[in-house]
Structure formats: structure tokens, C-alpha cells
Design a protein around this motif. Structure first.
Motif, PDB file in Angstrom:
ATOM      1  N   ARG A 121       1.008  -1.146   0.106  1.00 24.03           N
ATOM      2  CA  ARG A 121      -0.059   0.086   0.017  1.00 24.03           C
ATOM      3  C   ARG A 121       0.916   1.175   0.145  1.00 24.03           C
ATOM      4  NH1 ARG A 121      -3.428  -0.156   5.071  1.00 24.03           N
ATOM      5  NH2 ARG A 121      -1.893   1.138   5.707  1.00 24.03           N
ATOM      6  N   ALA A 122       1.987   1.077   0.775  1.00 29.44           N
ATOM      7  CA  ALA A 122       2.983   2.593   0.979  1.00 29.44           C
ATOM      8  C   ALA A 122       3.508   2.750  -0.415  1.00 29.44           C
ATOM      9  CB  ALA A 122       3.624   2.421   2.109  1.00 29.44           C
ATOM     10  N   GLU A 123       3.979   1.605  -1.180  1.00 23.90           N
ATOM     11  CA  GLU A 123       4.797   1.629  -2.322  1.00 23.90           C
ATOM     12  C   GLU A 123       4.014   2.187  -3.583  1.00 23.90           C
ATOM     13  OE1 GLU A 123       8.063  -2.043  -1.976  1.00 23.90           O
ATOM     14  OE2 GLU A 123       6.116  -2.186  -2.388  1.00 23.90           O
ATOM     15  N   THR A 124       2.507   1.639  -3.298  1.00 22.97           N
ATOM     16  CA  THR A 124       1.639   2.204  -4.348  1.00 22.97           C
ATOM     17  C   THR A 124       1.322   3.468  -4.248  1.00 22.97           C
ATOM     18  OG1 THR A 124       0.757  -0.124  -4.519  1.00 22.97           O
ATOM     19  CG2 THR A 124      -0.728   1.723  -5.359  1.00 22.97           C
ATOM     20  N   ALA A 125       1.186   4.038  -3.057  1.00 22.67           N
ATOM     21  CA  ALA A 125       0.806   5.486  -2.825  1.00 22.67           C
ATOM     22  C   ALA A 125       2.087   6.325  -3.201  1.00 22.67           C
ATOM     23  CB  ALA A 125       0.842   5.654  -1.338  1.00 22.67           C
ATOM     24  N   ALA A 126       3.178   5.914  -2.810  1.00 21.89           N
ATOM     25  CA  ALA A 126       4.386   6.720  -3.286  1.00 21.89           C
ATOM     26  C   ALA A 126       4.570   6.906  -4.970  1.00 21.89           C
ATOM     27  CB  ALA A 126       5.620   5.867  -2.518  1.00 21.89           C
ATOM     28  N   PHE A 127       4.154   5.526  -5.404  1.00 26.74           N
ATOM     29  CA  PHE A 127       4.114   5.500  -6.968  1.00 26.74           C
ATOM     30  C   PHE A 127       3.180   6.507  -7.536  1.00 26.74           C
ATOM     31  CE2 PHE A 127       2.935   3.619 -11.103  1.00 26.74           C
ATOM     32  CZ  PHE A 127       3.655   3.977 -11.538  1.00 26.74           C
ATOM     33  N   LEU A 128       2.139   6.661  -7.119  1.00 32.54           N
ATOM     34  CA  LEU A 128       0.917   7.280  -7.404  1.00 32.54           C
ATOM     35  C   LEU A 128       1.194   8.853  -7.248  1.00 32.54           C
ATOM     36  CD1 LEU A 128      -2.119   5.327  -6.684  1.00 32.54           C
ATOM     37  CD2 LEU A 128      -1.096   5.705  -9.077  1.00 32.54           C
ATOM     38  N   ARG A 129       1.820   9.187  -6.143  1.00 42.22           N
ATOM     39  CA  ARG A 129       2.360  10.532  -5.873  1.00 42.22           C
ATOM     40  C   ARG A 129       3.581  10.957  -7.066  1.00 42.22           C
ATOM     41  NH1 ARG A 129       2.088   8.413  -0.557  1.00 42.22           N
ATOM     42  NH2 ARG A 129       0.351   9.261   0.362  1.00 42.22           N
ATOM     43  N   ASP A 130       4.425  10.097  -7.132  1.00 41.64           N
ATOM     44  CA  ASP A 130       5.440  10.619  -8.217  1.00 41.64           C
ATOM     45  C   ASP A 130       5.104  10.751  -9.566  1.00 41.64           C
ATOM     46  OD1 ASP A 130       7.610  10.287  -6.226  1.00 41.64           O
ATOM     47  OD2 ASP A 130       8.084   8.328  -6.865  1.00 41.64           O
ATOM     48  N   LEU A 131       3.895   9.818  -9.840  1.00 41.90           N
ATOM     49  CA  LEU A 131       3.294   9.944 -11.098  1.00 41.90           C
ATOM     50  C   LEU A 131       2.458  11.149 -11.250  1.00 41.90           C
ATOM     51  CD1 LEU A 131       2.569   8.755 -13.900  1.00 41.90           C
ATOM     52  CD2 LEU A 131       0.565   7.259 -12.929  1.00 41.90           C
ATOM     53  N   ALA A 132       1.760  11.496 -10.275  1.00 40.11           N
ATOM     54  CA  ALA A 132       0.953  12.855 -10.289  1.00 40.11           C
ATOM     55  C   ALA A 132       1.762  13.992 -10.363  1.00 40.11           C
ATOM     56  CB  ALA A 132       0.148  12.814  -8.958  1.00 40.11           C
ATOM     57  N   ASP A 133       2.966  13.925  -9.472  1.00 37.30           N
ATOM     58  CA  ASP A 133       3.870  15.015  -9.890  1.00 37.30           C
ATOM     59  C   ASP A 133       4.503  15.219 -10.965  1.00 37.30           C
ATOM     60  OD1 ASP A 133       3.775  15.684  -7.047  1.00 37.30           O
ATOM     61  OD2 ASP A 133       5.396  14.721  -6.352  1.00 37.30           O
ATOM     62  N   SER A 134       4.863  14.092 -11.885  1.00 34.98           N
ATOM     63  CA  SER A 134       5.215  14.141 -13.218  1.00 34.98           C
ATOM     64  C   SER A 134       4.230  14.690 -14.191  1.00 34.98           C
ATOM     65  CB  SER A 134       5.760  12.446 -13.532  1.00 34.98           C
ATOM     66  OG  SER A 134       6.125  12.691 -14.928  1.00 34.98           O
ATOM     67  N   ILE A 135       2.849  14.294 -13.945  1.00 36.49           N
ATOM     68  CA  ILE A 135       1.854  14.706 -14.680  1.00 36.49           C
ATOM     69  C   ILE A 135       1.531  16.350 -14.463  1.00 36.49           C
ATOM     70  CG2 ILE A 135      -0.778  14.706 -15.084  1.00 36.49           C
ATOM     71  CD1 ILE A 135      -0.435  11.670 -14.329  1.00 36.49           C
ATOM     72  N   ASP A 136       1.801  16.833 -13.056  1.00 38.02           N
ATOM     73  CA  ASP A 136       1.919  18.234 -13.130  1.00 38.02           C
ATOM     74  C   ASP A 136       2.722  18.829 -13.730  1.00 38.02           C
ATOM     75  OD1 ASP A 136      -0.395  18.526 -11.565  1.00 38.02           O
ATOM     76  OD2 ASP A 136       0.740  18.413  -9.312  1.00 38.02           O
ATOM     77  N   ASP A 137       4.127  18.359 -13.699  1.00 41.28           N
ATOM     78  CA  ASP A 137       5.168  18.909 -14.169  1.00 41.28           C
ATOM     79  C   ASP A 137       5.222  19.143 -15.923  1.00 41.28           C
ATOM     80  OD1 ASP A 137       6.175  19.587 -11.789  1.00 41.28           O
ATOM     81  OD2 ASP A 137       7.800  17.710 -11.859  1.00 41.28           O
ATOM     82  N   GLY A 138       4.559  18.289 -16.624  1.00 42.59           N
ATOM     83  CA  GLY A 138       4.461  18.502 -18.145  1.00 42.59           C
ATOM     84  C   GLY A 138       4.128  17.269 -18.737  1.00 42.59           C
ATOM     85  N   THR A 139       4.621  17.088 -19.981  1.00 43.00           N
ATOM     86  CA  THR A 139       3.724  16.112 -20.771  1.00 43.00           C
ATOM     87  C   THR A 139       4.682  14.976 -21.041  1.00 43.00           C
ATOM     88  OG1 THR A 139       4.307  17.242 -22.709  1.00 43.00           O
ATOM     89  CG2 THR A 139       2.054  17.629 -21.896  1.00 43.00           C
ATOM     90  N   THR A 140       6.096  15.122 -20.482  1.00 41.05           N
ATOM     91  CA  THR A 140       6.965  13.938 -20.509  1.00 41.05           C
ATOM     92  C   THR A 140       7.135  13.237 -19.216  1.00 41.05           C
ATOM     93  OG1 THR A 140       8.018  15.455 -22.075  1.00 41.05           O
ATOM     94  CG2 THR A 140       9.330  13.487 -21.225  1.00 41.05           C
ATOM     95  N   LEU A 141       7.157  11.836 -19.356  1.00 38.81           N
ATOM     96  CA  LEU A 141       7.402  11.019 -18.174  1.00 38.81           C
ATOM     97  C   LEU A 141       8.163   9.763 -18.419  1.00 38.81           C
ATOM     98  CD1 LEU A 141       5.163   8.498 -18.193  1.00 38.81           C
ATOM     99  CD2 LEU A 141       3.654  10.037 -17.481  1.00 38.81           C
TER     100      LEU A 141
END
Length: 100
Positions: A31-51
Motif C-alpha cells: 500500500r505504501a509503495e503504491t501510494a508513493a508511486f502514484l504521488r510520483d506519477l501525479a507530480d510528473s503529470i503536473d510538471d509537463g507532458t513527458t514522463l
């Protein structure tokens, strides 16, 4: 560097960059790893259109356009299951096309 989204992985091999063909992996996270992954993904989406999604032995750099497709699926068969799928599609329109 905020566009890097890493999956937890304790294996250490040479990382392979995937830019064509077909690639699929299922990864089971706490659960903790999934939450961290989703936070990183959300931050990447906020930052632009490349991940770049990666683990220790592979990485997939990807440039995408909007809209991002979000699919929610619920099923109750033998067990109850909720699936949330995000689909990123490369941007439309090639900058390489021209008419002369």
C-alpha cells in the motif's frame, strides 16, 4: 528530473530503454509503495507532458498529449475487483510534416 517515476525493485541489472514494440509488466506493491508511486506519477503529470516509468532493469520514456483516458472498472465474480487504468497517448500532429 521530476518526470522519472520509479517502481520499487531490488534487482540490479543493466537498465534497458524501451521505445518501440510491445512491453508489459505486472508489479505487486505494498500500500505504501503504491501510494508513493502514484504521488510520483501525479507530480510528473503536473510538471509537463513527458514522463519516464522505470524499474531497476527497464525504463520507458514517453511524451504524451491530452486528454489522458481514465477507465474505472468494477467486477464481482469470484472476488470483488476494482481496476483503475490510465492511458497516455502520444501527442497528435507531427512537427515533421510540411507541405511545400
Amino acid at each position: 528530473m521530476a518526470d522519472d517515476v520509479n517502481l520499487p525493485d531490488d534487482r540490479s541489472r543493466e537498465r534497458r530503454t524501451i521505445t518501440d514494440g510491445f512491453f508489459e509488466r505486472e508489479v505487486y506493491l505494498s500500500r505504501a509503495e503504491t501510494a508513493a508511486f502514484l504521488r510520483d506519477l501525479a507530480d510528473s503529470i503536473d510538471d509537463g507532458t513527458t514522463l519516464t516509468i522505470s524499474s531497476a532493469d527497464w525504463e520507458i520514456p514517453f511524451e504524451y498529449g491530452e486528454p489522458i483516458e481514465v477507465e474505472v472498472e468494477f467486477a464481482e465474480r469470484r472476488t470483488r475487483e476494482l481496476e483503475i487504468e490510465l492511458e497516455f497517448t502520444e501527442p497528435e500532429g507531427g512537427g515533421d510534416l510540411s507541405v511545400e
